[in-house]
Design a protein around this motif. Structure first.
Motif, PDB file in Angstrom:
ATOM      1  N   ASP A   1       0.840  -1.211   0.000  1.00  0.00           N
ATOM      2  CA  ASP A   1       0.000   0.000   0.000  1.00  0.00           C
ATOM      3  C   ASP A   1       0.867   1.250   0.000  1.00  0.00           C
ATOM      4  N   PHE A   2       1.931   1.234   0.808  1.00  0.00           N
ATOM      5  CA  PHE A   2       2.824   2.393   0.909  1.00  0.00           C
ATOM      6  C   PHE A   2       3.420   2.724  -0.467  1.00  0.00           C
ATOM      7  N   CYS A   3       3.905   1.706  -1.172  1.00  0.00           N
ATOM      8  CA  CYS A   3       4.520   1.948  -2.489  1.00  0.00           C
ATOM      9  C   CYS A   3       3.494   2.423  -3.511  1.00  0.00           C
ATOM     10  N   ARG A   4       2.309   1.836  -3.480  1.00  0.00           N
ATOM     11  CA  ARG A   4       1.276   2.230  -4.445  1.00  0.00           C
ATOM     12  C   ARG A   4       0.829   3.663  -4.204  1.00  0.00           C
ATOM     13  N   GLU A   5       0.642   4.012  -2.925  1.00  0.00           N
ATOM     14  CA  GLU A   5       0.126   5.349  -2.609  1.00  0.00           C
ATOM     15  C   GLU A   5       1.162   6.440  -2.843  1.00  0.00           C
TER      16      GLU A   5
ATOM     17  N   GLY B   1       3.208   5.053  -6.761  1.00  0.00           N
ATOM     18  CA  GLY B   1       2.465   4.492  -7.891  1.00  0.00           C
ATOM     19  C   GLY B   1       3.102   3.232  -8.442  1.00  0.00           C
ATOM     20  N   ILE B   2       3.896   2.511  -7.610  1.00  0.00           N
ATOM     21  CA  ILE B   2       4.562   1.295  -8.099  1.00  0.00           C
ATOM     22  C   ILE B   2       4.228   0.111  -7.193  1.00  0.00           C
ATOM     23  N   GLU B   3       4.545  -1.085  -7.669  1.00  0.00           N
ATOM     24  CA  GLU B   3       4.245  -2.304  -6.911  1.00  0.00           C
ATOM     25  C   GLU B   3       5.379  -2.654  -5.958  1.00  0.00           C
ATOM     26  N   PHE B   4       5.022  -3.300  -4.862  1.00  0.00           N
ATOM     27  CA  PHE B   4       6.004  -3.865  -3.933  1.00  0.00           C
ATOM     28  C   PHE B   4       5.787  -5.372  -3.957  1.00  0.00           C
ATOM     29  N   GLN B   5       6.862  -6.120  -4.274  1.00  0.00           N
ATOM     30  CA  GLN B   5       6.707  -7.567  -4.418  1.00  0.00           C
ATOM     31  C   GLN B   5       7.816  -8.259  -3.631  1.00  0.00           C
ATOM     32  N   VAL B   6       7.446  -9.296  -2.915  1.00  0.00           N
ATOM     33  CA  VAL B   6       8.436 -10.070  -2.155  1.00  0.00           C
ATOM     34  C   VAL B   6       8.589 -11.433  -2.811  1.00  0.00           C
ATOM     35  N   VAL B   7       9.840 -11.814  -3.063  1.00  0.00           N
ATOM     36  CA  VAL B   7      10.105 -13.129  -3.642  1.00  0.00           C
ATOM     37  C   VAL B   7      10.582 -14.041  -2.512  1.00  0.00           C
ATOM     38  N   ASP B   8       9.661 -14.856  -2.008  1.00  0.00           N
ATOM     39  CA  ASP B   8      10.007 -15.831  -0.966  1.00  0.00           C
ATOM     40  C   ASP B   8       9.575 -17.195  -1.496  1.00  0.00           C
ATOM     41  N   LEU B   9      10.506 -17.862  -2.151  1.00  0.00           N
ATOM     42  CA  LEU B   9      10.137 -19.092  -2.861  1.00  0.00           C
ATOM     43  C   LEU B   9       9.858 -20.270  -1.937  1.00  0.00           C
TER      44      LEU B   9
ATOM     45  N   SER C   1     -19.350 -30.655   2.969  1.00  0.00           N
ATOM     46  CA  SER C   1     -18.772 -29.498   2.265  1.00  0.00           C
ATOM     47  C   SER C   1     -18.489 -28.408   3.282  1.00  0.00           C
ATOM     48  N   ASP C   2     -17.219 -28.169   3.560  1.00  0.00           N
ATOM     49  CA  ASP C   2     -16.846 -27.149   4.559  1.00  0.00           C
ATOM     50  C   ASP C   2     -16.694 -25.796   3.891  1.00  0.00           C
ATOM     51  N   LYS C   3     -17.112 -24.755   4.598  1.00  0.00           N
ATOM     52  CA  LYS C   3     -16.968 -23.403   4.067  1.00  0.00           C
ATOM     53  C   LYS C   3     -16.231 -22.559   5.084  1.00  0.00           C
ATOM     54  N   TYR C   4     -15.102 -22.013   4.692  1.00  0.00           N
ATOM     55  CA  TYR C   4     -14.376 -21.120   5.592  1.00  0.00           C
ATOM     56  C   TYR C   4     -13.940 -19.891   4.820  1.00  0.00           C
ATOM     57  N   SER C   5     -13.817 -18.771   5.552  1.00  0.00           N
ATOM     58  CA  SER C   5     -13.403 -17.527   4.903  1.00  0.00           C
ATOM     59  C   SER C   5     -11.954 -17.235   5.237  1.00  0.00           C
ATOM     60  N   TYR C   6     -11.237 -16.791   4.217  1.00  0.00           N
ATOM     61  CA  TYR C   6      -9.825 -16.471   4.407  1.00  0.00           C
ATOM     62  C   TYR C   6      -9.506 -15.145   3.743  1.00  0.00           C
ATOM     63  N   ASP C   7      -8.527 -14.450   4.322  1.00  0.00           N
ATOM     64  CA  ASP C   7      -8.033 -13.210   3.734  1.00  0.00           C
ATOM     65  C   ASP C   7      -7.127 -13.581   2.566  1.00  0.00           C
ATOM     66  N   ARG C   8      -7.451 -13.060   1.374  1.00  0.00           N
ATOM     67  CA  ARG C   8      -6.622 -13.396   0.205  1.00  0.00           C
ATOM     68  C   ARG C   8      -5.564 -12.322  -0.061  1.00  0.00           C
ATOM     69  N   GLN C   9      -5.562 -11.277   0.748  1.00  0.00           N
ATOM     70  CA  GLN C   9      -4.542 -10.220   0.682  1.00  0.00           C
ATOM     71  C   GLN C   9      -4.486  -9.521  -0.666  1.00  0.00           C
ATOM     72  N   THR C  10      -5.644  -9.237  -1.235  1.00  0.00           N
ATOM     73  CA  THR C  10      -5.619  -8.439  -2.465  1.00  0.00           C
ATOM     74  C   THR C  10      -5.633  -6.970  -2.063  1.00  0.00           C
ATOM     75  N   PRO C  11      -5.013  -6.105  -2.861  1.00  0.00           N
ATOM     76  CA  PRO C  11      -4.870  -4.702  -2.437  1.00  0.00           C
ATOM     77  C   PRO C  11      -6.132  -3.889  -2.671  1.00  0.00           C
ATOM     78  N   GLU C  12      -6.216  -2.762  -1.966  1.00  0.00           N
ATOM     79  CA  GLU C  12      -7.299  -1.798  -2.221  1.00  0.00           C
ATOM     80  C   GLU C  12      -7.158  -1.307  -3.664  1.00  0.00           C
ATOM     81  N   GLN C  13      -8.287  -0.939  -4.269  1.00  0.00           N
ATOM     82  CA  GLN C  13      -8.222  -0.455  -5.651  1.00  0.00           C
ATOM     83  C   GLN C  13      -8.923   0.896  -5.761  1.00  0.00           C
TER      84      GLN C  13
ATOM     85  N   PHE D   1      -4.073   6.925  -6.342  1.00  0.00           N
ATOM     86  CA  PHE D   1      -3.291   6.737  -5.124  1.00  0.00           C
ATOM     87  C   PHE D   1      -2.876   8.132  -4.654  1.00  0.00           C
ATOM     88  N   GLN D   2      -3.395   8.514  -3.502  1.00  0.00           N
ATOM     89  CA  GLN D   2      -3.177   9.867  -2.981  1.00  0.00           C
ATOM     90  C   GLN D   2      -1.877   9.905  -2.190  1.00  0.00           C
ATOM     91  N   CYS D   3      -0.939  10.753  -2.622  1.00  0.00           N
ATOM     92  CA  CYS D   3       0.344  10.843  -1.904  1.00  0.00           C
ATOM     93  C   CYS D   3       0.176  11.638  -0.620  1.00  0.00           C
TER      94      CYS D   3
END
Length: 1743
Positions: free
Chosen positions: A81-85, A88-96, A817-829, A833-835
């Motif tokens: 969020d910090f980078c986008r706001e 205007g760029i993406e922040f990506q972590v590569v943790d294989l 059939s089990d139903k559970y809710s999970y946070d998928r961590q998608t960003p705000e849209q 993006f207000q600086c």
């Protein structure tokens, strides 16, 4: 500086017109290189803006699991969020390691991929790139994936020598001769371990077994390698550098690669976190500690592995400190103490993790702020962005160019400038996949270097490249030519003053600009894929392409040979064959050689046996892409692979499909299906992070890949899958830069088509995927909102998930059939993006949402989201306007309208077009402009409510004025459709269920179905040359029935327009017209029947519509005049002559009853059936009514006879309101409205003597009447309650001859004499009548103390009381004469007025009662004391009086004449001017207590009291001096001299409450702010000539109305502007256009509300919400005007109360006495002022 000829006057497309920007030396070298097309000078990985922050996480997977999980869940989303706001760029972590099965952690494939991605992160990250998490574990050495044969055999020998059993190495490693040099590779685990699997076991048990087997195998392999390598190292046979790869762990390898041999500047972007655990060795025996340290088991003893520990210390305590010493590498070292019993327990770990998360966030933010620059270049400069998009594609394609050909040399030769004659463009052509794009990319990349080599290093060429169709601006010819012209102008320093509107002129501009090139700066233009241009303006005829080029200009174009005839057209234009290059299939041997070289480039080859099949495949096809696909296949071939003629495909198409299938096999079918499907269906491609997000939202994908992990928050796929997909499709799935993001797209159209065929063929899947993409870009699952994950246990059993890993499983074991809710961590849209929240206009546009959202919403049919998530979203509208996409916004609104048919969207589009000039000039005013227009119509168009509330929420960020009630007249024009040359040819028009479709019957016998909006003829019926008498539709619109002059009814299937049957209508045997032919007189339809009758006939024919045959005839007493069926289709009511009606049963044809009205002279004109009340109404030709109760249908009872035969005029039309409460009877001379409850006439509107009504209808709610007059081209709207004509809409097509109302849609169809049909929306028309007006201009306006009511005077005999919140007039107080003065008590409960008939009135404002009247004196000014106890009536002729409001008794007389008097806040003095004196008169004695006398000839111009200083008066004299005078001391406190000639036209003068500032306006364009303490005068420029100004109560804001400058362009009827200025910084914080002439401006005392009176007698109310005072926002939310808007029901107008004056006076004033006829009944409550403030000596004064 050269200047182009400024012939063209249109504004530039982009607001930041780049054509006028000149490159200056300070512009970065990268920017200059990009604009001149020097591709080799750009960074190899990406062009300047394709930036994102990519951080590689280096760690041991098992001992840092808690840290990595916590960072993933809590820190990475915040940093993203910090980078986008902010950037205007993406922040990506590569943790294989995250999300990967622990058994795969040490797989050679994963380790290879890790090293590759580590290198990418180090090279491409815009900010921090590497984070190491080092603990107490060194990690095990790795299993080598591939070892050179010499090395492997040496190790094998050493192992045998050491006495080790090498059987396992020989079993698991296999020699591959195709490797150069030959190598041994580790066989795939799946292939080797299948021996262990037992088909009888469950897959879960088999997996456990396999995992255990692999652990044993891998440990043994590591042990053998370690022992052998150490032995070889000791002998000196193997060097330590060579041995290192066999002996070090992944952790050491990655740290060494990332931190070793790097510059200090680079190391600033890296961080290491070291966690040391004190006295950790002693806890080695605890089983769970094996996760955190390396252990060895010796017999029963478990100990720390000392060798691994030593290697860890070497890295941790030697290598890293050495790096730190030489650079600024950030290293954090922390020592953790263990729990005495549990060792490194969960609690201890949690504390450490919490601290790490905070530190990690701070460090990342710190490094990002230090290394990443805010780049607004591509935001503010669309041309630069367009150039970069094509350069990034050019770089990508040029990197794929493998096949050097003579074509390249030929084009190189062409590019060299010639001294000879002019040249023509070079044409490259060839079929699909021949490599045209790659060739042109290589040309564009090399052109700069070639020209410099040929012409010398001082040459500065310009290369312009465009891949047509790859971006929005390169698809349309106009925008393509414009961007090329602007790029040329920028390079050659030309100023383009205006960009041409016409495309032909754009071509002229291009040709003029080509002439700017020179031998010093030659120009090359490369255009790939001409066939991709859209065909508007006959583009494909290539008239626009310059054919004769200057000597220093070269143009290279490419095209397909057989598409749109482009090549043929080029051959007509360029005759010389030397300008054509055809790309054909290559020679097989050349391709074979190329393939060999490619393989050797990656140290591979094929065996001679395999080469035979490669040659066979190349014999079938040698297209460059095919060769590349073969290379992709054979590069993986091992030397022992069995190859046959089916191993390689024979066409490009098959090879691509084969490639996709192989990727599916490796990565899983569902994953690849969805991943490639999403990339293919995205409008512009997807970024890596977006793909990861989207796949994490897709339950189908998750259910398939979740095998590698278990259910937990956040629930996401592992990045490893996306990375492997990209690697597998490298070169086919390419990256391109758009704005600040790197998108994955297909390298060519062929790949796209095959992916579409394979992955997007199932409509249901495609719909679901579009819907998921729409949800993603809407931000539906962002901000921690959890999405349900549905699965069934059977599915999971098959996926090898052990039940104990599912944390929820125990509770719900029984559910299938089990139903559970999970946070998928998608960003705000958000849209932007207000600086900085305080600077709302500094932002980064969310271009990804802008590009994709509307596209996916329309394709997934999510019309509500399209309407409310996009179109009705203020932020979207504002952003589109701000970035210069106004026309695109209108296109999107039109698109949404075509999908939804919601008239709100149509109205919005019209509204935006009307404010276009205004909002393009000042985008901040958008919210106020929209609110003014939406408020009047929002009750009629309720879906606009959403946009109105959005304006309230986001509008005040940009414009502080918020309209609360708007009296703006709605501008509205209907849809028009020319039908024929004259209305005489039109027989009938029928509206239908679809709002835009009408049926039109013309007298020539045609019946047409028209779409009014698109003006398209949809269907037409020709009735075989019969003249049509009329047409009717059944209620379900299934049948269309046409009556002809042949006395037949034609029954058509309405939807198919086919004739079903033709029925002849016969007359009665007895009656009929003698001696002539009787035509059909009329017909009507019920649900299943048609009823028709002839002229002068007593019989009605009943026809069955389904079968088309006559059923029976109804025989009536007299000639039939009209027939009406009941809504349920059971009964027919037949009206006849002599006001008689018969009732028949439609089912069996029985006559049930006959009734006759007592007004038996005329005939029944119309019958209305009120089914809700069981009533039938007969209306005769003179408008008389008889009402019958039809509850007992066989015996109707007369209820009411209503005679209205007064005015001898014919009935023109009759209408029953929707709620059946009112009946409208339109006669030629009058309109009458009857109430069906009481059967009384409630309204009657009479036409003027010369006028006649054509038609009239009721609005949907029945509150307004819409009518048209004979020979006029206007539609009039009357308010039923007041009788006022609220609107007159002019029909430009001519005089209106007919009005037709659509029952279904509240539409009104009008036919003009010219044969033009217009469709009006009654909702919008009646919205105009929602605006209250007094009819005369507002002269004075008072606001009640509670600010809930407004009282206005307009020079009439009435005072109007308005509700502040709704804007409706609630009460009218009528006086005997014209009202001249009016004052209110502070509560607003009492009002004192005076008129020109020498009367004063006291009114109770709540009840409207005139409770007291005083006659006898003409009053010039009325004042009321601040405590509401006393009234001052000033007279010019007689003595003025102070009198007690409660009793009407006089307190004292004032004998001096005062002008513009004011009462001091202490209620002690009355201050006013008298000639050259300023007098303060005592309110209890009437005598002059204090005075200020000016010198002779000097007058007092204006004076004001200072609110905060009760005894001070500020006044200006004619000598241009400002005095501050103390009344109590009779002394001048301060004197300020103004400049000379300042007062020539003093308009207004305001004082701040504290007396520090004076605001003076002189009727010009300046506001003069006078500091009364220092005497300094500050000039503030206003937006126009100031008409009125007001200072707010707190002195912080100045509100003024100014008239526009005449030289401005017309702003669609803007008369003046209302502007609010913040005095602290002189900034204008809000502007709102006024579209009527204002006549009075008032500000409220408490909340900052503005009320304006207008010339037409309406008022507008506004409030000011400065974003500095955010709390004020609550004011809008709670204001009633918005609550009404929020309320779903229609706005209910209160009945306006009219209250008249008392005819008899209660008191008469004589010269000095008053005569009471009765005591005053007034109750005056003291407003709480202290007694000391009121006049004393009350007892004496009253005697």
């Amino acid at each position: 500086m050269k200047r182009m000829n400024p012939r063209w006057k249109s504004p530039p497309m982009w607001p930041s017109g780049v054509g006028s920007r000149q490159p200056c030396p300070r512009e970065s070298a990268l920017r200059r290189a990009a604009i001149s097309g020097n591709i080799n000078a750009l960074p190899p990985h990406n062009v300047p803006t394709g930036r994102s922050v990519r951080v590689f996480i280096c760690s041991n997977p098992d001992d840092t699991e808690a840290e990595r999980n916590a960072l993933k869940e809590h820190v990475y989303p915040k940093l993203r969020d910090f980078c986008r706001e902010n950037y205007g760029i993406e922040f990506q972590v590569v943790d294989l390691y995250w999300g990967v099965d622990p058994e795969e952690w040490d797989s050679p494939e994963l380790q290879r991929l890790r090293m590759k991605l580590l290198e990418e992160c180090l090279k491409t990250s815009a900010g921090p790139c590497f984070v190491a998490l080092v603990g107490e574990k060194y990690g095990s050495i790795r299993v080598p994936g591939e070892v050179e044969s010499a090395e492997f055999e040496m190790i094998l020998d050493a192992a045998v020598e050491a006495g080790l059993d090498t059987h396992i190495l020989e079993e698991w490693y296999c020699r591959d001769e195709n490797s150069v040099p030959p190598a041994y590779y580790l066989k795939p685990k799946a292939q080797m371990l299948k021996n262990y699997q037992n088909s009888m076991e469950s897959s879960s048990a088999a997996k456990t077994k396999n995992d255990k087997a692999w652990r044993n195998v891998s440990e043994e392999i590591k042990r053998i390698f370690r022992t052998a390598v150490l032995q070889l190292q000791e002998k000196g046979t193997m060097k330590s550098a060579q041995a290192k790869k066999f002996l070090c762990s992944a952790l050491e390898d990655e740290l060494d690669f990332a931190l070793g041999k790097q510059t200090p500047a680079f190391l600033r972007k890296c961080v290491c976190y070291i966690r040391k655990i004190s006295n950790f060795d002693r806890f080695a025996k605890l089983p769970e500690m094996s996760r955190y340290m390396d252990i060895v088991v010796s017999g029963d003893r478990v100990m720390r592995n000392q060798e691994a520990y030593e290697r860890l210390l070497k890295v941790r305590d030697e290598f890293i400190p050495t790096v730190v010493a030489a650079s600024n590498l950030r290293v954090y070292s922390s020592i953790t103490h263990c729990d005495m019993k549990l060792g490194y327990s969960q609690e201890v770990e949690s504390n450490y993790v919490e601290g790490l998360c905070k530190q990690f966030y701070e460090d990342m933010v710190d490094i990002i702020q230090a290394t990443v620059q805010q780049n607004f270049d591509t935001e503010s400069d669309p041309l630069y962005d367009e150039i970069l998009q094509h350069l990034s594609l050019c770089q990508t394609y040029a990197a794929l160019y493998e096949f050097k050909t003579e074509s390249l040399d030929y084009i190189q030769e062409y590019l060299m400038p010639s001294k000879g004659s002019r040249m023509s463009p070079m044409v490259v052509y060839g079929g699909p996949c021949t490599g045209k794009t790659l060739l042109l990319s290589e040309v564009a990349k090399q052109a700069y270097t070639w020209l410099q080599k040929e012409m010398g290093p001082e040459t500065d060429p310009v290369v312009i490249v465009r891949f047509i169709g790859s971006s929005q601006l390169s698809t349309d010819l106009r925008t393509l030519l414009q961007s090329i012209c602007e790029q040329i102008a920028l390079n050659y320093r030309c100023l383009i003053h205006f960009l041409p509107n016409k495309i032909q002129e754009m071509r002229e501009l291009l040709i003029n600009l080509l002439g700017e090139s020179s031998f010093h700066r030659p120009l090359v233009i490369v255009l790939d894929a001409l066939e991709q241009l859209s065909d508007a303006d006959e583009v494909r005829k290539l008239w626009w392409l310059p054919i004769h080029l200057p000597r220093t200009v070269r143009i290279v174009v490419s095209t397909l040979p057989n598409k749109h005839g482009i090549l043929q057209k080029l051959r007509h234009l360029i005759h010389d064959e030397g300008y054509y290059v055809e790309l054909i299939q290559r020679d097989r041997k050349v391709c074979s050689q190329t393939l060999k070289q490619q393989l050797l480039g990656v140290k591979r080859k094929v065996t001679s046996g395999q080469q035979i099949y490669v040659n066979e495949a190349l014999a079938k096809c040698t297209l460059p892409m095919f060769v590349n696909l073969i290379y992709r296949e054979v590069v993986h071939w091992r030397s022992h692979k069995d190859v046959d003629d089916r191993s390689l495909c024979s066409t490009v198409h098959e090879s691509i499909e084969q490639l996709f299938y192989s990727v599916e096999n490796k990565l899983g079918q569902r994953f690849v299906f969805r991943a490639l499907g999403y990339i293919t269906m995205a409008k512009a491609g997807l970024t890596e992070v977006e793909l990861e997000d989207i796949l994490s939202l897709d339950n189908i994908v998750l259910g398939d890949v979740i095998v590698a992990t278990y259910l937990k928050n956040p629930l996401r796929i592992s990045y490893d899958l996306v990375a492997r997909l990209k690697e597998e499709l490298d070169g086919y799935l390419v990256e391109r830069q758009v704005r600040n993001v790197t998108l994955m797209v297909w390298a060519n159209r062929h790949l796209h088509l095959i992916a579409q065929k394979l992955y997007l063929s199932n409509e249901e899947d495609v719909h679901q995927m579009h819907s998921l993409l729409a949800e993603y870009f809407l931000g539906a699952w962002s901000g921690g909102r959890k999405k349900i994950f549905t699965y069934d246990n059977n599915h999971f059993t098959s996926l090898n998930i052990s039940h104990h890993k599912n944390p929820h499983h125990q509770q719900h074991e029984k559910t299938s059939s089990d139903k559970y809710s999970y946070d998928r961590q998608t960003p705000e849209q958000p849209w932007v993006f207000q600086c900085n929240l305080l600077e709302p206009d500094i932002f980064f546009v969310n271009h990804r949402k802008m590009t994709e959202l509307v596209y996916h919403l329309t394709r997934s049919g999510r019309t509500d989201d399209l309407m409310f998530g996009v179109i009705m979203n203020f932020s979207w509208l504002y952003t589109m306007i701000k970035i210069g996409q106004f026309e695109k916004a209108l296109t999107d609104i039109d698109l949404a309208y075509s999908y939804t048919q919601e008239k709100e969207l149509k109205f919005l589009a019209t509204t935006l077009r009307s404010v276009k000039v205004k909002v393009l000039k000042n985008p901040a005013s958008l919210s106020a402009e929209l609110q003014q227009r939406l408020l009047p119509v929002v009750t009629s168009l309720p879906k606009l409510r959403h946009l109105l509330l959005e304006c309230d929420k986001d509008g005040p960020k940009y414009c502080s004025i918020v309209p609360l009630h708007s009296s703006m007249d709605v501008t509205y024009s209907p849809e028009r459709l020319p039908l024929c040359s004259s209305y005489m040819q039109i027989v009938e028009i029928l509206p239908t269920l679809a709002p835009n479709i009408v049926l039109v019957a013309l007298e020539d016998g045609s019946v047409s179905t028209w779409d009014v909006e698109s003006r398209q003829l949809l269907r037409q019926i020709d009735t075989a040359r019969s003249v049509v008498l009329g047409i009717r539709l059944t209620t379900d619109e299934k049948y269309l029935v046409v009556a002809t002059t042949k006395n037949t009814l034609l029954i058509y299937d309405n939807h198919k327009s086919c004739l079903l049957s033709e029925v002849e209508i016969k007359g009665s045997k007895h009656g009929g017209v003698t001696g002539g032919v009787a035509f059909i007189n009329g017909f009507t339809l019920s649900t299943h029947h048609a009823l028709a009758w002839l002229e002068a006939s007593k019989d009605v024919n009943v026809i069955d519509l389904l079968y088309g045959w006559p059923l029976y005839q109804f025989h009536c007493w007299y000639e039939v005049t009209c027939v009406q069926c009941s809504p349920d289709g059971m009964y027919a009511f037949c009206g006849q002559y002599l006001n008689t009606a018969s009732i028949f049963h439609l089912g069996n044809g029985d006559k049930l009853a006959t009734v006759t009205s007592e007004f038996s002279g005329g005939f029944v004109k119309s019958i209305l059936v009120l089914d809700t009340l069981n009533q039938m109404v007969m209306i005769d030709n003179e408008g008389s009514l008889s009402v019958w109760n039809t509850k007992e249908i066989t015996n109707p009872r007369l209820m009411e006879d209503y005679d209205c035969r007064g005015d001898d005029s014919e009935v023109v039309g009759i209408e029953l309101s929707e709620d059946q409460r009112s009946i409208l009877i339109c006669k030629a001379r009058s309109i009458e409205v009857l109430d069906t409850k009481v059967w009384k006439m409630v309204e009657k509107f009479k036409a003027k003597r010369t006028e006649r009504f054509v038609a009239a209808v009721l609005s949907k709610n029945g509150q307004s009447i819409v009518a048209s007059m004979e020979n006029t081209s206007s539609i009039f709207v009357w308010r039923r309650d007041s009788g006022q004509c609220m609107a007159s809409l002019i029909e430009i097509s001519g005089a209106i001859v007919k009005l037709i109302k659509s029952v279904h849609h509240n539409l009104l169809l009008s036919v003009a004499s010219s044969g033009v049909l217009s469709v009006w929306d009654i909702d919008i028309i009646t919205a105009m009548s929602n605006i209250d007006k007094t009819g005369k201009k507002i002269q004075t306006l008072l606001l009640s103390g509670r600010e809930d009511y407004v009282f206005t005077m307009d020079g009439s005999e009435a005072v109007h009381k308005w509700n502040f919140n709704t804007g409706f007039i609630e009460t009218v107080f009528k006086h005997e004469g014209i009202v001249e003065n009016c004052v209110l008590t502070s509560s607003g409960d009492l009002m004192v007025t005076s008129d020109d008939k020498s009367s004063q009135y006291i009114w109770q404002t709540n009840t409207g009662e005139n409770i007291f009247r005083i006659n006898g004196q003409r009053i010039s000014q009325l004042l009321i004391t601040h405590n509401d106890q006393f009234v001052v009536s000033l007279c010019e002729q007689n003595a003025s009086r102070v009198w007690r409001l409660a009793t009407g008794h006089k307190v004292c007389n004032i004998l001096v004449t005062l002008q513009n008097a004011l009462i001091t806040t202490a209620n002690t003095f009355l201050v006013g001017t008298s000639k050259n004196k300023l007098l303060a008169v005592s309110l209890w004695s009437g005598s002059v207590s204090k005075k200020f006398v000016c010198d002779d000839g000097i007058t007092i111009v204006n004076f004001k009291l200072i609110p905060d200083c009760p005894d001070c008066v500020v006044f200006i004299t004619s000598t241009e001096t400002v005095f501050i005078w103390s009344v109590a001391d009779e002394s001048v406190c301060r004197r300020v001299q103004l400049p000379t000639n300042f007062l020539k036209n003093l308009e207004d003068f305001q004082i701040s409450p504290n007396g520090k500032l004076g605001i003076i306006s002189k009727g010009d364009e300046n506001i003069n702010v006078l500091d009364l303490h220092s005497g300094k005068l500050r000039l503030v420029h206003a937006a126009g000539i100031i008409w009125r100004q007001k200072l707010s109560r707190d002195g912080r804001y100045l509100v003024y109305v100014c008239f526009r400058n005449c030289d401005e362009d017309d702003d669609a009827g803007v008369v003046s502007n209302l502007i609010v200025m913040r005095l602290a910084d002189g900034k204008s914080i809000g502007t709102c256009s006024l579209y009527k002439t204002p006549t009075f401006l008032s500000l409220s005392q408490r909340a900052l509300n503005i009320i304006i009176g207008f010339e037409d007698g309406s008022i507008g109310t506004y409030t000011v919400v400065d974003r500095v005072d955010a709390a004020l926002k609550i004011k809008i939310a709670t204001s009633n005007s918005r609550q009404i808007v929020n309320n779903a029901s229609q706005k209910v107008r209160p009945k306006c109360g009219n209250h008249s004056f008392k005819t008899v006076a209660d008191c008469t004033w004589r010269e000095s006495t008053e005569v009471f006829s009765r005591d005053s009944p007034i109750n005056v409550s003291d407003s709480g002022e202290g007694e000391s403030t009121t006049p004393t000596k009350k007892t004496e004064l009253l005697q």
